[in-house]
Design a protein around this motif. Structure first.
Motif, PDB file in Angstrom:
ATOM      1  N   ALA A  92      17.037  21.764  -5.609  1.00 25.38           N
ATOM      2  CA  ALA A  92      15.903  20.841  -5.522  1.00 25.38           C
ATOM      3  C   ALA A  92      16.291  19.397  -5.819  1.00 25.38           C
ATOM      4  O   ALA A  92      17.158  19.133  -6.651  1.00 25.38           O
ATOM      5  CB  ALA A  92      14.802  21.289  -6.474  1.00 25.38           C
ATOM      6  N   ARG A 139       7.848  17.044  -6.766  1.00 24.44           N
ATOM      7  CA  ARG A 139       7.453  18.413  -6.508  1.00 24.44           C
ATOM      8  C   ARG A 139       8.232  18.898  -5.291  1.00 24.44           C
ATOM      9  O   ARG A 139       8.223  18.258  -4.247  1.00 24.44           O
ATOM     10  CB  ARG A 139       5.948  18.423  -6.221  1.00 24.44           C
ATOM     11  CG  ARG A 139       5.293  19.756  -6.387  1.00 24.44           C
ATOM     12  CD  ARG A 139       3.846  19.674  -5.956  1.00 24.44           C
ATOM     13  NE  ARG A 139       3.500  20.946  -5.338  1.00 24.44           N
ATOM     14  CZ  ARG A 139       2.997  21.965  -6.006  1.00 24.44           C
ATOM     15  NH1 ARG A 139       2.724  21.840  -7.271  1.00 24.44           N
ATOM     16  NH2 ARG A 139       2.760  23.117  -5.395  1.00 24.44           N
ATOM     17  N   SER A 140       8.879  20.016  -5.453  1.00 22.28           N
ATOM     18  CA  SER A 140       9.622  20.584  -4.332  1.00 22.28           C
ATOM     19  C   SER A 140       8.649  21.206  -3.334  1.00 22.28           C
ATOM     20  O   SER A 140       7.638  21.784  -3.726  1.00 22.28           O
ATOM     21  CB  SER A 140      10.577  21.663  -4.852  1.00 22.28           C
ATOM     22  OG  SER A 140      10.817  22.604  -3.830  1.00 22.28           O
ATOM     23  N   GLN A 167       8.085  24.767  -4.217  1.00 24.34           N
ATOM     24  CA  GLN A 167       7.685  25.051  -5.596  1.00 24.34           C
ATOM     25  C   GLN A 167       6.732  26.233  -5.701  1.00 24.34           C
ATOM     26  O   GLN A 167       6.823  27.036  -6.621  1.00 24.34           O
ATOM     27  CB  GLN A 167       7.036  23.796  -6.190  1.00 24.34           C
ATOM     28  CG  GLN A 167       6.750  23.915  -7.685  1.00 24.34           C
ATOM     29  CD  GLN A 167       6.538  22.556  -8.294  1.00 24.34           C
ATOM     30  OE1 GLN A 167       7.383  21.665  -8.143  1.00 24.34           O
ATOM     31  NE2 GLN A 167       5.413  22.349  -8.950  1.00 24.34           N
ATOM     32  N   HIS A 168       5.833  26.356  -4.689  1.00 25.41           N
ATOM     33  CA  HIS A 168       4.816  27.412  -4.762  1.00 25.41           C
ATOM     34  C   HIS A 168       5.405  28.819  -4.630  1.00 25.41           C
ATOM     35  O   HIS A 168       4.712  29.795  -4.863  1.00 25.41           O
ATOM     36  CB  HIS A 168       3.733  27.181  -3.704  1.00 25.41           C
ATOM     37  CG  HIS A 168       4.254  27.092  -2.312  1.00 25.41           C
ATOM     38  ND1 HIS A 168       5.021  26.030  -1.876  1.00 25.41           N
ATOM     39  CD2 HIS A 168       4.167  27.940  -1.267  1.00 25.41           C
ATOM     40  CE1 HIS A 168       5.363  26.225  -0.612  1.00 25.41           C
ATOM     41  NE2 HIS A 168       4.856  27.373  -0.220  1.00 25.41           N
TER      42      HIS A 168
END
Ligand SMILES: [Zn+2]
Lengths: 203, 96
Positions: free
Chosen positions: A36, A8-9, A12-13
């Motif tokens: 990423a 998860r980067s 990501q959000h």
């Protein structure tokens, strides 16, 4: 059974892929994005002939021994970090094989190979005003006569420590930042970016 | 703000560096430690020069290449008179 590990980067959000699709790149002064999960492998050694030969045999790159410079061959790029320390960076997912190949090549040498891919996020910045934007939080002289493609520098950008790598004369920069500072740095770029025509770039 | 020349990276802003206090303090050997008085040990641990003038001190390029080096700095003018490698003896300089 162990759960599958999903990467998860730290950005990501922000939903950058969707944001990039809606973003208007025409006439943008600065393009910002995230590359990423880049593979980053830290190597340590004396930088002597045997060390250089081992690095060349795996990556095809001539080890940059001049401080704050980079070298590239194919998918591999090497960044100088210190007189006995470099990063080998390459495409996401290639880190495991790269680590194994480097360790094999260094057998019998006083050297270390550590996969640090998970430690950094990579924010990309390019365009006519990219240099201006960086200068708002960085004490390095980024004027093209001083800093250009082939050069890299570990320094501070606002309150974060970064590795700055100029990848072309556009200019384009890769900014490596500790993952825990990635959200902060992205938001700082967003704040400063209000003064520029900014667009999000998909990678 | 000082502009410090890292021996590897060249001139960088002071905020990229960390200060490592007085240079050239040799750690007593194990043998010496066994025979030292508490006062001598305390002197080694805590007592530092505090000159008005040239001070020989260590710095590390903490936000850059992470290398240590020595600096001769004037404590009044902040002039950096010399940057020299770790392990090298303090240079002989004319006191200003
Ligand atoms: Zn340095």
């Amino acid at each position: 059974m162990a759960e599958a590990y999903t990467r998860r980067s730290p950005l990501q959000h922000f939903g950058l892929t969707a944001a990039a699709a809606k973003s208007n790149a025409a006439g943008a002064e600065v393009l910002i994005g995230e590359s990423a999960h880049r593979a980053i492998v830290n190597i340590r050694g004396d930088g002597g002939e045997a060390f250089k030969a081992a690095v060349r045999s795996v990556t095809g790159v001539d080890l940059p021994v001049k401080p704050n410079t980079t070298a590239q061959a194919g998918a591999f790029r090497i960044l100088w970090l210190g007189p006995t320390e470099w990063w080998v960076v390459t495409t996401s997912g290639a880190e495991e094989k790269l680590v194994a190949d480097l360790r094999q090549a260094f057998i019998g040498q006083h050297a270390a190979v550590i996969d640090v891919s998970e430690s950094r996020a990579v924010i990309t910045l390019s365009g006519t005003k990219a240099r201006d934007m960086l200068a708002r939080g960085c004490s390095l002289d980024l004027h093209p006569r001083v800093f250009g493609p082939g050069q890299c520098a570990q320094t501070g950008l606002t309150k974060a420590n970064i590795m700055l790598d100029q990848t072309d004369a556009a200019p384009s920069f890769d900014i490596y930042v500790l993952k825990s500072f990635a959200d902060y740095l992205w938001q700082w770029f967003w704040l400063i970016g209000r003064d520029y025509k900014l667009a999000i770039k998909a990678h | 703000m000082l502009l410090i020349s890292c021996p590897h990276c060249g001139p960088r802003d002071e905020h990229e560096f960390a200060y490592g206090h007085e240079a050239h303090i040799a750690r007593p050997t194990l043998e010496q430690q066994n025979t030292m008085t508490d006062a001598e040990w305390a002197d080694y641990l805590f007592m530092r020069k505090n000159p008005k003038g040239v001070h020989f001190e260590r710095w590390v390029h903490a936000r850059g290449c992470r290398q240590w080096f020595n600096v001769a700095r004037h404590t009044v003018t902040h002039e950096i008179i010399k940057v020299y490698p770790m392990g090298e003896p303090a240079p002989k300089l004319e006191q200003k």
